[in-house]
Design a protein around this motif. Structure first.
Motif, PDB file in Angstrom:
ATOM      1  N   SER A   1       0.828  -1.200   0.000  1.00 31.98           N
ATOM      2  CA  SER A   1       0.000   0.000   0.000  1.00 31.98           C
ATOM      3  C   SER A   1       0.864   1.252   0.000  1.00 31.98           C
ATOM      4  O   SER A   1       0.605   2.214  -0.730  1.00 31.98           O
ATOM      5  CB  SER A   1      -0.932   0.009   1.217  1.00 31.98           C
ATOM      6  N   GLN A   2       1.924   1.247   0.799  1.00 22.79           N
ATOM      7  CA  GLN A   2       2.828   2.388   0.846  1.00 22.79           C
ATOM      8  C   GLN A   2       3.569   2.572  -0.473  1.00 22.79           C
ATOM      9  O   GLN A   2       3.783   3.699  -0.936  1.00 22.79           O
ATOM     10  CB  GLN A   2       3.836   2.216   1.990  1.00 22.79           C
ATOM     11  N   LEU A   3       3.973   1.474  -1.099  1.00 25.18           N
ATOM     12  CA  LEU A   3       4.630   1.568  -2.401  1.00 25.18           C
ATOM     13  C   LEU A   3       3.688   2.161  -3.441  1.00 25.18           C
ATOM     14  O   LEU A   3       4.095   2.965  -4.295  1.00 25.18           O
ATOM     15  CB  LEU A   3       5.112   0.186  -2.851  1.00 25.18           C
ATOM     16  N   SER A   4       2.428   1.752  -3.369  1.00 21.73           N
ATOM     17  CA  SER A   4       1.434   2.280  -4.298  1.00 21.73           C
ATOM     18  C   SER A   4       1.256   3.783  -4.106  1.00 21.73           C
ATOM     19  O   SER A   4       1.216   4.555  -5.066  1.00 21.73           O
ATOM     20  CB  SER A   4       0.103   1.550  -4.087  1.00 21.73           C
ATOM     21  N   LYS A   5       1.154   4.211  -2.844  1.00 19.85           N
ATOM     22  CA  LYS A   5       1.017   5.642  -2.564  1.00 19.85           C
ATOM     23  C   LYS A   5       2.253   6.404  -3.046  1.00 19.85           C
ATOM     24  O   LYS A   5       2.137   7.512  -3.587  1.00 19.85           O
ATOM     25  CB  LYS A   5       0.827   5.876  -1.066  1.00 19.85           C
ATOM     26  N   ALA A   6       3.433   5.820  -2.843  1.00 19.46           N
ATOM     27  CA  ALA A   6       4.660   6.481  -3.283  1.00 19.46           C
ATOM     28  C   ALA A   6       4.667   6.677  -4.793  1.00 19.46           C
ATOM     29  O   ALA A   6       5.096   7.723  -5.297  1.00 19.46           O
ATOM     30  CB  ALA A   6       5.880   5.666  -2.846  1.00 19.46           C
ATOM     31  N   THR A   7       4.190   5.677  -5.528  1.00 19.76           N
ATOM     32  CA  THR A   7       4.101   5.795  -6.990  1.00 19.76           C
ATOM     33  C   THR A   7       3.196   6.949  -7.387  1.00 19.76           C
ATOM     34  O   THR A   7       3.529   7.758  -8.267  1.00 19.76           O
ATOM     35  CB  THR A   7       3.576   4.476  -7.589  1.00 19.76           C
ATOM     36  N   LEU A   8       2.054   7.053  -6.718  1.00 12.67           N
ATOM     37  CA  LEU A   8       1.109   8.127  -7.027  1.00 12.67           C
ATOM     38  C   LEU A   8       1.682   9.493  -6.662  1.00 12.67           C
ATOM     39  O   LEU A   8       1.513  10.471  -7.398  1.00 12.67           O
ATOM     40  CB  LEU A   8      -0.206   7.888  -6.281  1.00 12.67           C
TER      41      LEU A   8
END
Length: 259
Positions: A149-156
């Motif tokens: 989830s954190q990786l996804s947020k970082a991508t965004l």
């Protein structure tokens, strides 16, 4: 002594005016913030085709939506997308069809930024005066695992770097940063957290005229929301007559007031 860090919000190059039309597209956090605007009498459209979590689905909504408001907020939830194997199309909703029909993929930073740019370009074609604000939803996605989830947020977050950005994610993560600001599921922001983010948004984005409107509307809203023990009492009836007269004057002063 300071016991918390305050997230800096750069002053935008535009201001939200009293009761002007807004469009919100994105995750369920977009619905939460847009509801605050709606309660204050702003004409708001929020996720007209359902909640959209990723940049592709947000683009699809804007492609279908025919309006051309001056203010648009896009709230990004995840870079995970689902592609229908039969057609190769990225879908907005699996519509409860079997999982085997879909292939889950992760959009890169570059792909997310490209879809967002397409969305902004389309909105500018319809209204050259449009201001598009990106924000990343602070809602955590347990289904992916908290690290993912954190990786996804970082991508965004990286994809939003070249766009106007409102730091709702950072406000909850870095300024509030306490589980008491989450709902019972420990994933979604609590009503108190959403109220605080709304206050930060008003302080940074609203024009003096829009803030003055909120001050005018607040006592009327409080009176209308009050549930008296004796609604038939002459004193209460007189108060309501006075309130309705002021409400009519407010509607005359702000023709786009949506309540």
């Amino acid at each position: 002594m300071e016991f918390r860090t305050i997230v800096d919000i750069p002053k935008p190059d535009f201001e939200i005016q009293p009761c002007e039309e807004l469009l919100f597209v994105g995750s369920c956090f977009a619905d939460s913030i847009s509801q605050r605007f709606r309660e204050e009498g702003f004409p708001v459209t929020s996720n007209p085709y359902g909640v959209m979590y990723n940049p592709v689905s947000i683009l699809h909504t804007v492609q279908r939506y025919e309006g051309a408001p001056r203010i648009v907020f896009l709230t990004l939830g995840t870079n995970h997308v689902y592609r229908l194997k039969e057609t190769g199309e990225i879908v907005d909703n699996c519509e409860k069809r079997p999982q085997r029909l879909f292939q889950e993929e992760l959009l890169s930073v570059e792909a997310c930024a490209d879809y967002l740019q397409q969305t902004v370009d389309l909105l500018r074609q319809r209204n050259p005066e449009v201001h598009v604000v990106m924000t990343v939803s602070p809602i955590r996605y347990r289904k992916y695992g908290y690290h993912e989830s954190q990786l996804s947020k970082a991508t965004l977050l990286l994809a939003c770097r070249s766009f106007d950005y409102f730091p709702s994610y950072e406000i909850l993560m870095d300024e509030l940063r306490d589980y008491r600001f989450y709902a019972a599921d420990m994933l979604h922001p609590s009503d108190q957290a959403v109220d605080y983010i709304w206050e930060r948004l008003v302080d940074s984005y609203f024009s003096p005229a829009a803030k003055a409107f909120l001050d005018e509307w607040r006592p009327l809203k409080q009176t209308l929301a009050h549930k008296p023990f004796h609604p038939e009492a002459p004193e209460y009836q007189a108060l309501m007559d006075k309130t309705m007269l002021k409400l009519a004057e407010l509607r005359q002063k702000y023709p786009t007031f949506a309540l």
